[in-house]
Design a protein around this motif. Structure first.
Motif, PDB file in Angstrom:
ATOM      1  N   LEU A  21       0.830  -1.206   0.000  1.00 37.50           N
ATOM      2  CA  LEU A  21       0.000   0.000   0.000  1.00 37.50           C
ATOM      3  C   LEU A  21       0.863   1.254   0.000  1.00 37.50           C
ATOM      4  N   ASP A  22       1.901   1.282   0.815  1.00 32.77           N
ATOM      5  CA  ASP A  22       2.792   2.446   0.860  1.00 32.77           C
ATOM      6  C   ASP A  22       3.440   2.685  -0.505  1.00 32.77           C
ATOM      7  N   ARG A  30      -0.905   9.470  -4.066  1.00 30.08           N
ATOM      8  CA  ARG A  30      -2.233   9.545  -3.454  1.00 30.08           C
ATOM      9  C   ARG A  30      -2.144   9.021  -2.034  1.00 30.08           C
ATOM     10  N   SER A  31      -3.076   9.442  -1.204  1.00 27.66           N
ATOM     11  CA  SER A  31      -3.073   9.007   0.186  1.00 27.66           C
ATOM     12  C   SER A  31      -3.661   7.610   0.324  1.00 27.66           C
ATOM     13  N   LYS A  32      -3.359   6.972   1.443  1.00 25.64           N
ATOM     14  CA  LYS A  32      -3.925   5.645   1.720  1.00 25.64           C
ATOM     15  C   LYS A  32      -5.449   5.722   1.759  1.00 25.64           C
ATOM     16  N   ARG A  37     -10.619   4.224  -0.308  1.00 21.36           N
ATOM     17  CA  ARG A  37     -11.974   4.648  -0.698  1.00 21.36           C
ATOM     18  C   ARG A  37     -12.291   4.196  -2.115  1.00 21.36           C
ATOM     19  N   GLU A  38     -11.323   4.368  -3.038  1.00 26.57           N
ATOM     20  CA  GLU A  38     -11.553   3.939  -4.421  1.00 26.57           C
ATOM     21  C   GLU A  38     -11.766   2.431  -4.479  1.00 26.57           C
ATOM     22  N   ALA A  79      -4.409  18.218  -7.306  1.00 27.06           N
ATOM     23  CA  ALA A  79      -5.598  17.779  -6.578  1.00 27.06           C
ATOM     24  C   ALA A  79      -5.401  16.357  -6.076  1.00 27.06           C
ATOM     25  N   ARG A  80      -5.807  16.106  -4.838  1.00 27.39           N
ATOM     26  CA  ARG A  80      -5.636  14.789  -4.242  1.00 27.39           C
ATOM     27  C   ARG A  80      -6.855  13.892  -4.486  1.00 27.39           C
TER      28      ARG A  80
END
Length: 145
Positions: A21-22, A30-32, A37-38, A79-80
Motif C-alpha cells: 500500500l505504501d 495519493r493518500s492511503k 476509498r476507491e 488535486a488529491r
C-alpha cells in the motif's frame, strides 16, 4: 463520539500488505485513504432486480493501470481527489454542458464544463472519465429552523 459511529474503519494489515500500500501510494502520489476509498467504491454491488453493478472497476488490466499512472505523472495534478466514474448524462445549455457521472453504486457527481471541452475530449454517455476535485473549502447549508 466513538470513531466507529463517525464512519472510521480500523483494520490490521501485515507488514507486506503495508509495504504494498505504501509503495502504491508513493507511485500514484495519493493518500492511503484515497486508495482505500476507491477500492471500496469499486466493489461490485449486486442488485436483486438488475444483477451485478455496471460500475467501472479500478483497472481492467495492467495496461490500464499503467496508463492511469502515466496520466498522473504527465499532468502532475495537484488535486488529491481523483474520482473515476462513468458518464450517465450530458445536458448542453448554451456554452456549458452538465455532465452526470456515476462514481459508485447509487452515488452521482455533477460537473459543469464547456461544450468545447466536451467536444475536444470526445465525451459521450458511457465513457469512463476522472473527476478531479480541488477545493480548499466545503460549505454546508440548511434551511433555518
Amino acid at each position: 463520539m466513538p470513531r466507529k459511529s463517525q464512519g472510521w474503519i480500523t483494520f490490521q494489515a501485515s507488514e507486506e500488505e503495508r509495504k504494498i500500500l505504501d509503495g502504491y501510494c508513493q507511485r500514484t502520489q495519493r493518500s492511503k485513504t484515497d486508495i482505500l476509498r476507491e477500492l471500496v467504491r469499486s466493489l461490485e454491488q449486486p442488485d436483486a432486480a438488475t444483477g451485478p453493478s455496471e460500475m467501472p472497476t479500478p483497472f481492467k488490466d495492467e495496461r490500464e493501470e499503467q496508463e492511469f499512472l502515466a496520466v498522473q505523472r504527465d499532468f502532475a495534478i495537484s488535486a488529491r481527489n481523483l474520482l473515476r466514474g462513468k458518464i450517465t448524462a450530458i445536458a448542453i445549455d448554451g456554452v456549458n454542458a452538465e455532465l452526470t457521472l456515476a462514481i459508485a453504486p447509487g452515488v452521482e457527481l455533477v460537473a459543469i464544463i464547456t461544450v468545447a471541452s466536451v467536444e475536444r475530449m470526445k465525451l459521450a454517455v458511457g465513457k469512463e472519465v476522472y473527476a478531479v476535485v480541488k477545493s480548499n473549502s466545503v460549505m454546508i447549508a440548511a434551511i433555518a429552523p
